[in-house]
Scaffold this active site. Structure first.
Site, mmCIF file in Angstrom:
data_model
loop_
_atom_site.group_PDB
_atom_site.id
_atom_site.type_symbol
_atom_site.label_atom_id
_atom_site.label_comp_id
_atom_site.label_asym_id
_atom_site.label_seq_id
_atom_site.Cartn_x
_atom_site.Cartn_y
_atom_site.Cartn_z
ATOM 1 N N LYS A 38 -16.434 27.550 36.125
ATOM 2 C CA LYS A 38 -17.323 27.116 35.049
ATOM 3 C C LYS A 38 -16.507 26.832 33.787
ATOM 4 O O LYS A 38 -15.896 27.730 33.229
ATOM 5 C CB LYS A 38 -18.350 28.200 34.719
ATOM 6 C CG LYS A 38 -19.450 27.651 33.821
ATOM 7 C CD LYS A 38 -20.327 28.734 33.222
ATOM 8 C CE LYS A 38 -19.797 29.244 31.909
ATOM 9 N NZ LYS A 38 -19.777 28.229 30.836
ATOM 10 N N ALA A 81 -14.920 39.840 23.002
ATOM 11 C CA ALA A 81 -16.216 40.480 23.261
ATOM 12 C C ALA A 81 -16.732 40.080 24.653
ATOM 13 O O ALA A 81 -17.243 40.931 25.398
ATOM 14 C CB ALA A 81 -17.222 40.075 22.187
ATOM 15 N N GLU A 103 -7.728 36.809 29.681
ATOM 16 C CA GLU A 103 -6.882 36.306 28.586
ATOM 17 C C GLU A 103 -7.784 36.151 27.373
ATOM 18 O O GLU A 103 -8.624 35.249 27.334
ATOM 19 C CB GLU A 103 -6.293 34.942 28.953
ATOM 20 C CG GLU A 103 -5.455 34.931 30.201
ATOM 21 C CD GLU A 103 -4.199 35.763 30.059
ATOM 22 O OE1 GLU A 103 -3.733 35.951 28.920
ATOM 23 O OE2 GLU A 103 -3.694 36.239 31.085
ATOM 24 N N CYS A 120 -5.268 30.286 21.031
ATOM 25 C CA CYS A 120 -5.141 31.744 20.959
ATOM 26 C C CYS A 120 -3.728 32.162 20.549
ATOM 27 O O CYS A 120 -3.512 33.285 20.129
ATOM 28 C CB CYS A 120 -5.537 32.378 22.279
ATOM 29 S SG CYS A 120 -4.696 31.643 23.688
ATOM 30 N N GLU A 172 -10.002 37.948 14.402
ATOM 31 C CA GLU A 172 -9.647 36.603 14.861
ATOM 32 C C GLU A 172 -10.589 35.568 14.243
ATOM 33 O O GLU A 172 -11.797 35.659 14.401
ATOM 34 C CB GLU A 172 -9.726 36.518 16.384
ATOM 35 C CG GLU A 172 -9.222 35.177 16.889
ATOM 36 C CD GLU A 172 -9.262 35.028 18.399
ATOM 37 O OE1 GLU A 172 -8.289 34.529 18.960
ATOM 38 O OE2 GLU A 172 -10.278 35.399 19.014
HETATM 39 O O1 TXE Z 1 -16.148 32.185 23.628
HETATM 40 P P1 TXE Z 1 -16.745 32.817 24.927
HETATM 41 P P2 TXE Z 1 -16.922 31.566 22.378
HETATM 42 C C1 TXE Z 1 -12.438 33.456 20.701
HETATM 43 C C2 TXE Z 1 -12.551 32.861 19.314
HETATM 44 C C3 TXE Z 1 -13.945 32.408 19.270
HETATM 45 C C4 TXE Z 1 -14.635 33.507 20.031
HETATM 46 C C5 TXE Z 1 -15.946 33.157 20.613
HETATM 47 O O2 TXE Z 1 -12.338 33.857 18.355
HETATM 48 O O3 TXE Z 1 -14.440 32.270 17.972
HETATM 49 O O4 TXE Z 1 -13.744 33.816 21.070
HETATM 50 O O5 TXE Z 1 -15.869 31.913 21.255
HETATM 51 C C6 TXE Z 1 -18.190 31.955 29.082
HETATM 52 N N1 TXE Z 1 -20.423 35.845 31.561
HETATM 53 N N2 TXE Z 1 -11.902 32.559 21.690
HETATM 54 O O6 TXE Z 1 -18.170 32.269 22.047
HETATM 55 O O7 TXE Z 1 -18.204 33.036 24.791
HETATM 56 C C7 TXE Z 1 -18.497 30.754 28.221
HETATM 57 O O8 TXE Z 1 -19.574 30.018 28.745
HETATM 58 C C8 TXE Z 1 -19.558 34.932 31.999
HETATM 59 C C9 TXE Z 1 -10.574 32.819 22.120
HETATM 60 O O9 TXE Z 1 -17.052 30.150 22.591
HETATM 61 O O10 TXE Z 1 -15.882 33.957 25.284
HETATM 62 C C10 TXE Z 1 -17.173 30.019 28.269
HETATM 63 O O11 TXE Z 1 -17.064 29.287 29.477
HETATM 64 N N3 TXE Z 1 -19.047 33.972 31.238
HETATM 65 C C11 TXE Z 1 -10.183 32.020 23.258
HETATM 66 C C12 TXE Z 1 -16.166 31.169 28.258
HETATM 67 O O12 TXE Z 1 -16.883 32.314 28.683
HETATM 68 C C13 TXE Z 1 -19.404 33.940 29.950
HETATM 69 C C14 TXE Z 1 -10.783 30.730 23.527
HETATM 70 C C15 TXE Z 1 -15.556 31.468 26.896
HETATM 71 O O13 TXE Z 1 -16.572 31.601 25.949
HETATM 72 C C16 TXE Z 1 -20.305 34.883 29.418
HETATM 73 C C17 TXE Z 1 -12.137 30.621 23.066
HETATM 74 C C18 TXE Z 1 -20.820 35.871 30.298
HETATM 75 N N4 TXE Z 1 -21.689 36.810 29.899
HETATM 76 C C19 TXE Z 1 -12.627 31.506 22.153
HETATM 77 N N5 TXE Z 1 -20.479 34.606 28.112
HETATM 78 C C20 TXE Z 1 -8.802 32.168 23.812
HETATM 79 N N6 TXE Z 1 -8.386 33.366 24.161
HETATM 80 O O14 TXE Z 1 -8.111 31.182 23.970
HETATM 81 C C21 TXE Z 1 -19.725 33.529 27.819
HETATM 82 N N7 TXE Z 1 -19.075 33.107 28.937
#
Ligand code: TXE
Length: 479
Positions: free
Chosen positions: A173, A229, A248, A282, A383
């Site tokens: 996904k 989170a 990651e 990141c 972050e």
């Molecule tokens: O990320 P999410 P978000 C950090 C950055 C950003 C924050 C939130 O600080 O502001 O995270 O970003 C999927 N079960 N990074 O909210 O939600 C979601 O659909 C399974 C750091 O956009 O973590 C997406 O495909 N999957 C980072 C993926 O997780 C779930 C890069 C990431 O989204 C889910 C991006 C669940 N319950 C944001 N909830 C890095 N490390 O590079 C969400 N997802």
């Protein structure tokens, strides 16, 4: 433009026929729809993957390698189209998509297509016991790959390529915020001859589609890149089912600059490590610590360079900084700039939204440099993940090491110095999975990639990824 799920080699609407809107960050308009997939879609994808597994896991390494390399070549053939799609979907400058995102997506497939032919397992002779042990590295079965929006195709392929190279079948996904290039990958996989069901791409919300993947009892491993989170949540859901996890997560990476560094090289690279991809990587060095003796000079030179960066429409070749990925992310970043002001941070440049002519509703923000006097403030601990960096001076190696490590994250750290002994001392003591000395984001795909502390668990890259996507089984034979 309607994006569909890619299941069993075919494009399909979501079973419920529910759709989400896809926004274009550069103008704030809805330009397409994507499936709001449910548990039922994930189940269909799982079944396709399960059915494909017996044959794919027994497909010769040579054949798997050939297909992965073919996918890589087709990504290169489609470079322009994929880069345009990535730039439109994410807001990143087309220049960056063309030079980094898409070429690296191609490299991921080429690298793991080659790596699998070199992946070997161990054997141990039990001397004096007339026995020999050998280790099988067997694919896990059906695995889940969940990726974020900042480097959409690049990070999506970084997971999928090793997973399928190792003989697994995948339910994947991409982020619902940037689904486009993952959608385009489906056609490329078909053209490359990837057997149906080996890769299945299901689009939708994290809390619904993603949740169905992580909750699925027979998806035995999850490789995830995203927010800390979300990573924490995935770990909680997956733990009782004893799934293998590679997480990651976020970072708050220090960029430590000593007076004895190669100044010009440091300055140019620091512009990039601060603001590449609108700071939404990141690995960006969001906390800049500068040795006191060169602090004032650095501050002047850095701010002058940042003021020259062009914020503009992503498709414009002169654009350095494109749009942030979404309205809510722009608001989050703005919120942090306000927090910094309340904490007495001094905005040295930037700090405001920008209106780009003809694209007034796009999510543009000035690159922002904030001077802080203490390391304990929220802007230096949490972050932000946007075009925002802090700078502050330090007096000694011990002080800066202490500040660098005093965050909950530990993904990467950058060090600028020509002192070899200091390099060794600090590299040993910095709490991070990746240390760059006199460079930033120089990647060799064979190296372990990942973080410590709240930046995650597990390592990707090279044979680490192939180990993650396989189970080790020891066979002991007495003779
Ligand atoms: O990320 P999410 P978000 C950090 C950055 C950003 C924050 C939130 O600080 O502001 O995270 O970003 C999927 N079960 N990074 O909210 O939600 C979601 O659909 C399974 C750091 O956009 O973590 C997406 O495909 N999957 C980072 C993926 O997780 C779930 C890069 C990431 O989204 C889910 C991006 C669940 N319950 C944001 N909830 C890095 N490390 O590079 C969400 N997802």
């Amino acid at each position: 433009m309607k994006i569909q799920n890619y299941i069993n080699g075919q494009f399909q609407n979501p079973i419920s026929n529910e759709w989400l809107e896809n926004y274009c960050p550069s103008n704030g308009e809805v330009y397409g729809q994507l499936p709001n997939s449910s548990k039922a879609d994930v189940e269909t994808a799982y079944k396709a993957a399960k059915d494909a597994f017996p044959i794919w896991s027994q497909t010769t390494l040579d054949e798997r390698s050939r297909i992965l390399i073919k996918i890589s070549e087709l990504i290169e053939v489609n470079l322009q189209r994929l880069a345009e799609a990535e730039s439109k979907d994410n807001g990143k400058p087309i220049r960056l998509a063309k030079s980094v995102d898409i070429p690296r997506a191609a490299s991921n497939f080429r690298f793991f297509g080659n790596a699998i032919t070199q992946f070997a397992s161990e054997s141990h002779e039990s001397v004096g016991q007339n026995a020999i042990n050998y280790t099988l590295r067997q694919p896990i079965g059906v695995v889940g790959c969940i990726s974020p929006w900042n480097l959409p195709l690049y990070l999506f392929t970084w997971k999928i390529a090793p997973a399928i190279a190792a003989g697994n079948c995948v339910v994947a996904k991409p982020s619902e915020i940037t689904p486009m290039t993952a959608y385009l990958l489906g056609d490329i996989c078909n053209e490359a001859g990837l057997p149906k069901g080996v890769l299945n791409i299901v689009h939708g919300l994290g809390t619904k589609t993603g949740q169905a993947i992580i909750e699925h009892p027979d998806i035995k491993a999850i490789s995830f890149t995203g927010g800390t989170a979300t990573g924490e949540h995935i770990a909680k859901v997956a733990a009782p089912m004893f799934k293998k996890l590679s997480l990651e997560l976020g970072g708050k990476n220090p960029n430590i600059i000593f007076a004895d560094c190669d100044y010009d090289d440091m300055l140019n690279t620091t512009v990039r490590s601060s603001f590449a991809n609108q700071g939404q990587i990141c690995l960006c060095g969001s906390r800049i610590f500068v040795e006191a003796s060169i602090y004032e000079k650095f501050k002047t030179d850095f701010v002058e360079k940042i003021k020259q960066l062009q914020v503009g429409h992503p498709s414009d070749d002169t654009t350095d900084i494109g749009a942030l990925v979404s309205k809510s992310h722009l608001e989050k970043v703005m919120h942090y700039i306000n927090i910094a002001k309340e904490e007495n941070g001094i905005i040295l440049c930037g700090g405001n939204k920008i209106t780009v002519k003809d694209f007034e509703n796009g999510y543009y923000l000035e690159p922002t440099v904030i001077e802080v006097s203490t390391d304990d403030c929220r802007i230096n601990q949490e972050e932000v993940f946007g075009p925002v960096v802090t700078i502050m001076p330090f007096n000694s190696e011990d002080d800066v090491l202490h500040m660098a490590n005093k965050v909950k994250y530990g993904l990467s750290a950058t060090l600028w110095t020509n002192d070899l002994k200091r390099t060794m001392r600090m590299s040993n003591q910095l709490q991070a999975g990746i240390i760059w000395v006199n460079t930033w984001m120089l990647r060799d795909l064979r190296t372990p990639f990942g973080g410590v502390k709240a930046s995650g668990v597990g390592r990707e890259g090279g044979f680490e990824a192939l180990r993650f996507f396989t189970e080790a089984k020891n066979v002991c034979i007495k003779y």
